[in-house]
Design an enzyme around this catalytic site. Structure first.
Site, short mmCIF file in Angstrom:
data_model
loop_
_atom_site.label_atom_id
_atom_site.label_comp_id
_atom_site.label_asym_id
_atom_site.label_seq_id
_atom_site.Cartn_x
_atom_site.Cartn_y
_atom_site.Cartn_z
N ASN A 1 -5.88 12.04 0.13
CA ASN A 1 -4.83 11.27 0.78
C ASN A 1 -5.21 11.02 2.25
O ASN A 1 -6.94 11.09 2.63
CB ASN A 1 -3.48 12.23 1.58
CG ASN A 1 -2.71 11.56 2.22
OD1 ASN A 1 -2.38 10.80 1.86
ND2 ASN A 1 -2.10 11.86 3.84
N LYS A 2 -4.76 9.94 2.63
CA LYS A 2 -5.36 9.10 4.16
C LYS A 2 -6.27 10.00 4.83
O LYS A 2 -6.60 11.30 5.21
CB LYS A 2 -4.26 8.61 5.14
CG LYS A 2 -4.79 7.73 6.11
CD LYS A 2 -5.91 6.31 5.37
CE LYS A 2 -5.07 5.79 4.56
NZ LYS A 2 -5.79 5.08 4.08
N ARG B 1 0.23 -1.23 -0.06
CA ARG B 1 0.16 0.16 0.27
C ARG B 1 0.75 1.34 0.15
O ARG B 1 1.80 1.18 0.30
CB ARG B 1 -1.22 -0.06 0.78
CG ARG B 1 -0.40 -0.55 2.44
CD ARG B 1 0.71 -0.35 2.76
NE ARG B 1 0.26 1.30 3.41
CZ ARG B 1 1.18 2.85 3.73
NH1 ARG B 1 1.92 1.85 3.62
NH2 ARG B 1 0.71 3.87 3.74
N GLY B 2 0.32 2.07 -0.12
CA GLY B 2 0.97 3.66 -0.68
C GLY B 2 1.42 3.74 -2.52
O GLY B 2 1.63 3.06 -2.95
N ASP C 1 -1.82 10.90 -2.11
CA ASP C 1 -1.95 9.48 -2.85
C ASP C 1 -3.20 10.30 -3.85
O ASP C 1 -3.25 9.22 -5.39
CB ASP C 1 -3.65 9.08 -2.77
CG ASP C 1 -3.43 8.15 -1.71
OD1 ASP C 1 -3.06 8.25 -0.27
OD2 ASP C 1 -3.20 7.14 -2.00
O1 MRU Z 1 -4.25 3.52 2.27
P1 MRU Z 1 -3.35 3.55 2.09
O2 MRU Z 1 -2.30 2.37 3.29
O3 MRU Z 1 -2.35 3.35 0.86
O4 MRU Z 1 -3.01 4.95 2.41
C1 MRU Z 1 -1.62 5.30 1.94
C2 MRU Z 1 -1.50 6.68 2.23
O5 MRU Z 1 -2.59 7.04 1.86
C3 MRU Z 1 -0.18 7.97 2.14
O6 MRU Z 1 0.20 8.48 3.04
C4 MRU Z 1 -0.20 8.01 0.15
O7 MRU Z 1 -0.29 6.48 -0.16
C5 MRU Z 1 0.96 8.47 0.44
S1 MRU Z 1 2.40 7.26 0.78
C6 MRU Z 1 4.04 7.63 -0.37
#
Ligand code: MRU
Length: 345
Positions: free
Chosen positions: A246-247, A46-47, A236
Site C-alpha cells: 500500500n502507499k 488513482r487508487g 494496491d
Molecule cells: O498512488 P495512489 O494514490 O494510487 O495510491 C493509492 C493507495 O495507496 C491506496 O491506498 C490503494 O490504492 C487502495 S485504494 C482503495
C-alpha cells in the site's frame, strides 16, 4: 458518500482530475487511449480499484479509436492494452481489469469490431458496477469491527475517489456512520503527493465525517495521545500470504500500531489479492519521479541534483496485519488458507 470519480458519457471516460483537488473540482474527458494512460500515470485517476475501472474503459476507447481510424482492430487494441499495462506497476487491479478485457476479446474472435467494442463496454460497465457493490459489502463487513464511538486513523486515500464511488478503507467509515456509529478520522497527509490531506480530508469533509489532518510524522504521537481505536488502510496488491503493498508509509504505521496495540486493518476487494505472488517480496514497487520530492510543494524543497529515493508503495508483512476486510468476509491470520478457499469457491 458516493463521489462520481469515474463516469462513462457520450462514448468517453469522464474523470475527476484528482491532481487539482482540493483547490479545484474539475472533470477531464478522455477520448483516446493516450489520455487515459496519461491520467493514470499522472494520478489524475488513482487508487487501485479506480485505476482498474479506468483501464477497463480505456480498452473500450482503444476499440473505438481503432474503428474510427479503420486500423487493424486486434493489433491496435492489443498495443493499447500494452500501453495501459505500462502505466503503474503495483496496483494489481490494473492488470486484473486488463486481463478481463483480454478474455472478452479472446471469446469474440469471430465478431465484428463494433460487436467487440460493445462487449468490451459491457464488461467495463460490469467491472464498474461490481466495484460499487463490492465496496459497499466491504464497508458492511468492516463497520462491524468499529465500536459505536470510534476514532480511526487512515493513510493515503482509499475512499470514493480511489474506487468507482464508495471506497474500501473509507467504506468502513461510511458504512459505520450510516449504521449510526460516531466515527472520527485522523488522516495522514501522505507525503509526497498528499493524497491524505488533499483527497481523504476533502471527501470525508464533503460527507460530513469528522476529519483531522496530521503530518505523517505525527502518527506515533497521535496514537499515544488520541485514543485511536483502529487503523484502517487500503491496498494496491495483497500477496497470497497476506503481505500487503500500500502507499509508502503504511508499513511504518503498521509497526506503530503494533507498538501501541491498536488493531491494523486492511480493506480491499478480492481483485486486489494476487494469488500468483506468494509473498510481498514478489510485488513490484513503483518508483516515481524525483521531482515529487524535490519540488513537491510548488517550490524547490531539496538542493538541486540531490539523490532522491521515491518508492510509491511499501510492503507490510502479514504478521503486522490484524485482519483483511474483503467483500467475502474478514480474514485473520491464516491468509493463504482463507484466500485459497475464497478463490476456489
Ligand atoms: O498512488 P495512489 O494514490 O494510487 O495510491 C493509492 C493507495 O495507496 C491506496 O491506498 C490503494 O490504492 C487502495 S485504494 C482503495
Amino acid at each position: 458518500m458516493p463521489v462520481p470519480t469515474i463516469t462513462w458519457e457520450n462514448d468517453a471516460l469522464r474523470l475527476i482530475d484528482q491532481t487539482l483537488l482540493p483547490e479545484k473540482y474539475i472533470f477531464i474527458t478522455c477520448r483516446d487511449v493516450g489520455t487515459v494512460a496519461e491520467a493514470i500515470v499522472s494520478l489524475r485517476v488513482r487508487g487501485a480499484p479506480a485505476i482498474g475501472v479506468a483501464a477497463a474503459y480505456g480498452v473500450v476507447i482503444a476499440a473505438q479509436e481503432a474503428i474510427a481510424q479503420n486500423a487493424d482492430f486486434d493489433r491496435y487494441v492489443a498495443e493499447s492494452i500494452q500501453k495501459l499495462a505500462q502505466t503503474r506497476p503495483t496496483a494489481v487491479n490494473l492488470f486484473w481489469a486488463l486481463d478481463r478485457q483480454k478474455k472478452v476479446l479472446a471469446k469474440a474472435t469471430d465478431h465484428s469490431p463494433t460487436e467487440k467494442r460493445d462487449r468490451l463496454l459491457k464488461k467495463a460497465h460490469e467491472i464498474f458496477e461490481d466495484d460499487k457493490r463490492i465496496c459497499r459489502q466491504i464497508g458492511l463487513n468492516g463497520a462491524e469491527l468499529l465500536s459505536s464511538q470510534a476514532t480511526v486513523l487512515t493513510h493515503c486515500n482509499a475512499g470514493g475517489l480511489a474506487t468507482a464511488d464508495y471506497g474500501t478503507a473509507l467504506a468502513v467509515v461510511y458504512a459505520a456512520v450510516e449504521a449510526g456509529k460516531q466515527v472520527a478520522v485522523y488522516a495522514d497527509e501522505t507525503r509526497p503527493l498528499l493524497q491524505g490531506s488533499r483527497l481523504t480530508a476533502w471527501e470525508l469533509n464533503q460527507s460530513g465525517v469528522d476529519v483531522t489532518v496530521i503530518c505523517d510524522s505525527m502518527a506515533a504521537a497521535v496514537l499515544r495521545e488520541k485514543n485511536i481505536d483502529s487503523i484502517v488502510v487500503g491496498a494496491d496488491c495483497i500477496a497470497k500470504n497476506g503481505d500487503v503493498a500500500n502507499k509508502i508509509g503504511t508499513y511504518g504505521l503498521a509497526i506503530l500500531a503494533k507498538a501501541h496495540q491498536v488493531p491494523f486493518y486492511v480493506a480491499a476487494p478480492l481483485s486486489t489479492i494476487d494469488m500468483k505472488r506468494d509473498t510481498g517480496a514478489q510485488i513490484p514497487i513503483e518508483e516515481r519521479e524525483t521531482e515529487e520530492i524535490t519540488h513537491g510543494m510548488g517550490r524547490q524543497t531539496a538542493p538541486s541534483g540531490i539523490h532522491v529515493y521515491n518508492p510509491a508503495f511499501d510492503v507490510t508483512p502479514n504478521h503486522l496485519v490484524t485482519a483483511i476486510i474483503t467483500e467475502k468476509g474478514v480474514a485473520k491470520d491464516n491468509y493463504t488458507e482463507i484466500f485459497e478457499r475464497w478463490f476456489g469457491e
